[in-house]
Each structure stands twice: as structure tokens, then as C-alpha cells.
Write an enzyme that holds these catalytic residues in place. Structure first.
Site, mmCIF file in Angstrom:
data_model
loop_
_atom_site.group_PDB
_atom_site.id
_atom_site.type_symbol
_atom_site.label_atom_id
_atom_site.label_comp_id
_atom_site.label_asym_id
_atom_site.label_seq_id
_atom_site.Cartn_x
_atom_site.Cartn_y
_atom_site.Cartn_z
ATOM 1 N N HIS A 1 -2.832 -24.367 -12.258
ATOM 2 C CA HIS A 1 -3.403 -23.705 -11.087
ATOM 3 C C HIS A 1 -2.282 -23.417 -10.107
ATOM 4 C CE1 HIS A 1 -6.000 -23.007 -7.567
ATOM 5 N NE2 HIS A 1 -5.119 -23.727 -6.902
ATOM 6 N N TYR B 1 -13.343 -25.938 -6.550
ATOM 7 C CA TYR B 1 -13.510 -24.531 -6.941
ATOM 8 C C TYR B 1 -14.738 -23.890 -6.291
ATOM 9 C CZ TYR B 1 -9.802 -24.636 -10.477
ATOM 10 O OH TYR B 1 -8.584 -24.697 -11.113
ATOM 11 N N LYS C 1 -3.398 -28.514 -15.729
ATOM 12 C CA LYS C 1 -4.791 -28.681 -16.153
ATOM 13 C C LYS C 1 -4.918 -29.602 -17.370
ATOM 14 C CE LYS C 1 -6.189 -24.270 -14.107
ATOM 15 N NZ LYS C 1 -7.007 -23.047 -14.257
ATOM 16 N N ASN D 1 -5.633 -22.344 -19.004
ATOM 17 C CA ASN D 1 -4.405 -21.584 -18.754
ATOM 18 C C ASN D 1 -3.289 -22.432 -18.134
ATOM 19 O OD1 ASN D 1 -5.621 -21.845 -16.297
ATOM 20 N ND2 ASN D 1 -5.666 -19.676 -15.784
ATOM 21 N N GLU E 1 -6.025 -26.789 -0.167
ATOM 22 C CA GLU E 1 -5.916 -27.457 -1.470
ATOM 23 C C GLU E 1 -5.009 -28.688 -1.403
ATOM 24 O OE1 GLU E 1 -6.820 -23.319 -3.909
ATOM 25 O OE2 GLU E 1 -4.829 -24.221 -4.064
HETATM 26 N N1 UDP Z 1 -11.385 -18.361 -15.149
HETATM 27 C C1 UDP Z 1 -12.187 -18.285 -16.284
HETATM 28 N N2 UDP Z 1 -12.791 -17.083 -16.586
HETATM 29 C C2 UDP Z 1 -12.625 -15.978 -15.825
HETATM 30 C C3 UDP Z 1 -11.800 -16.054 -14.690
HETATM 31 C C4 UDP Z 1 -11.197 -17.259 -14.380
HETATM 32 O O1 UDP Z 1 -12.352 -19.275 -16.995
HETATM 33 O O2 UDP Z 1 -13.189 -14.918 -16.158
HETATM 34 C C5 UDP Z 1 -10.751 -19.631 -14.811
HETATM 35 C C6 UDP Z 1 -9.252 -19.586 -15.025
HETATM 36 O O3 UDP Z 1 -8.861 -20.783 -15.671
HETATM 37 C C7 UDP Z 1 -8.687 -19.514 -13.626
HETATM 38 C C8 UDP Z 1 -9.747 -20.193 -12.784
HETATM 39 O O4 UDP Z 1 -10.965 -19.912 -13.431
HETATM 40 O O5 UDP Z 1 -7.425 -20.141 -13.530
HETATM 41 C C9 UDP Z 1 -9.810 -19.713 -11.360
HETATM 42 O O6 UDP Z 1 -9.941 -18.302 -11.356
HETATM 43 P P1 UDP Z 1 -9.039 -17.387 -10.429
HETATM 44 O O7 UDP Z 1 -9.608 -16.013 -10.460
HETATM 45 O O8 UDP Z 1 -8.883 -18.052 -9.099
HETATM 46 O O9 UDP Z 1 -7.629 -17.339 -11.205
HETATM 47 P P2 UDP Z 1 -6.220 -17.980 -10.815
HETATM 48 O O10 UDP Z 1 -6.089 -17.923 -9.322
HETATM 49 O O11 UDP Z 1 -6.224 -19.394 -11.334
HETATM 50 O O12 UDP Z 1 -5.200 -17.128 -11.530
HETATM 51 MG MG MG Z 2 -7.341 -18.668 -7.870
#
Ligand code: UDP
Ligand code: MG
Length: 140
Positions: free
Chosen positions: A117, A51, A11, A114, A128
Site C-alpha cells: 500500500h 479502508y 500486504k 499487489n 494513515e
Molecule cells: N483493489 C481491488 N480491486 C479493484 C481496485 C482495487 O482489489 O478493482 C484493491 C487493491 O489491492 C488496491 C486497494 O484495493 O491496492 C485499494 O485500492 P486503490 O484504488 O486505493 O489503489 P491503490 O491506492 O492501492 O493503488
Molecule cells: Mg489508494
């Protein structure tokens, strides 16, 4: 054959902080082959399309603005049981809750920023990978 491929993005903040090389090195050391790779700067519309599954979530706007804020590194990773193993390697979504030594723990800043992805299923990995790479760019 299922379960041999996953999709990842490094990211924007992690790229800006110079962590792309370290993260790719870790991925290789963990036994993945990088079979497609590129750096791209998504526009807002592209980030929203990627997304789309999260479009009704409260964090959608912030997430997609962030993902369009600078270049990301996108890659297709190949290994047996890639999706599940890569989720373990990156750690929990929130770096503060991620296990020691995971990529998100080492290089993530906060829940939004974080570091990386990782696809959450074989089906989504396929979607994807095809979002980012054409048939010509898939090196397998
Ligand atoms: N995210 C966020 N706030 C939240 C949950 C998710 O900003 O409360 C962001 C986070 O960076 C995450 C992305 O949205 O990586 C996609 O969310 P997902 O639940 O798919 O998490 P991931 O699969 O990336 O662990
Ligand atoms: Mg996810």
C-alpha cells in the site's frame, strides 16, 4: 512542512512469501528513511476502518478480508516528496500494469494481492500514519 512523509504497508501475501526484507531494502536504497515500523495482524474491523474510503466499492469485502488474513508490515517513510515518489516506486495498482522494476511489478501477484500500500495524498498519509502509530512510536 508538507510532502516529506508517507505511509506504507507490506500486504499479507508478500509478508508470507518472505518479501518484507527485500521490499524494505529497496525502500532504503531509494533514499527513504524508515521512521516507524511494525508487524501487525489486523482484525477484520480494523481493516474495514483503514479502508473505509472504499466501503461502497465492490471489492471492499474481499480487500478487507485479505488484509485481515495474515500479518502485515506497516511503516512510515520519510523523504522529500514522499507521497508522490513512493507511488512511482510502487507502480500501478494492478501489478500486471505496473512499470518494470516497480515494487508491485516485482512482488505483486494480482490486483488484490499487489504487495504494498502507499498513501495517495499528504492528508491521507497523515491519517494513515496516525491510524497505525501513536505519538510515542513516531521516531521524528
Ligand atoms: N483493489 C481491488 N480491486 C479493484 C481496485 C482495487 O482489489 O478493482 C484493491 C487493491 O489491492 C488496491 C486497494 O484495493 O491496492 C485499494 O485500492 P486503490 O484504488 O486505493 O489503489 P491503490 O491506492 O492501492 O493503488
Ligand atoms: Mg489508494
Amino acid at each position: 512542512m508538507t510532502g516529506y512523509k508517507t505511509f506504507t504497508m507490506i500486504k499479507p501475501l508478500a509478508v508470507e512469501q518472505g518479501y518484507a526484507g527485500k521490499i524494505l531494502d529497496r525502500i532504503l536504497k531509494e533514499g527513504y528513511r524508515v521512521i516507524s515500523l511494525k508487524m501487525v495482524h489486523l482484525c477484520k474491523r480494523e481493516a474495514e476502518a483503514f479502508y473505509e474510503v472504499h466501503k461502497d466499492r465492490p471489492f471492499f469485502k474481499e480487500l478487507t478480508s485479505y488484509m485481515a488474513s495474515g500479518p502485515i508490515v506497516a511503516a512510515i517513510l520519510k523523504k522529500e516528496n514522499a507521497v508522490q515518489d513512493y507511488r512511482t516506486l510502487i507502480g500501478a495498482t494492478n501489478p500486471a500494469e505496473a512499470a518494470e522494476g516497480t515494487i508491485r511489478k516485482l512482488y505483486g501477484t494480482d490486483l488484490g494481492k499487489n504487495a504494498v500500500h502507499g498513501s495517495d495524498s499528504d492528508e491521507n498519509a497523515e491519517i494513515e500514519c496516525s491510524f497505525f502509530f501513536s505519538g510515542m512510536e513516531k521516531m521524528w
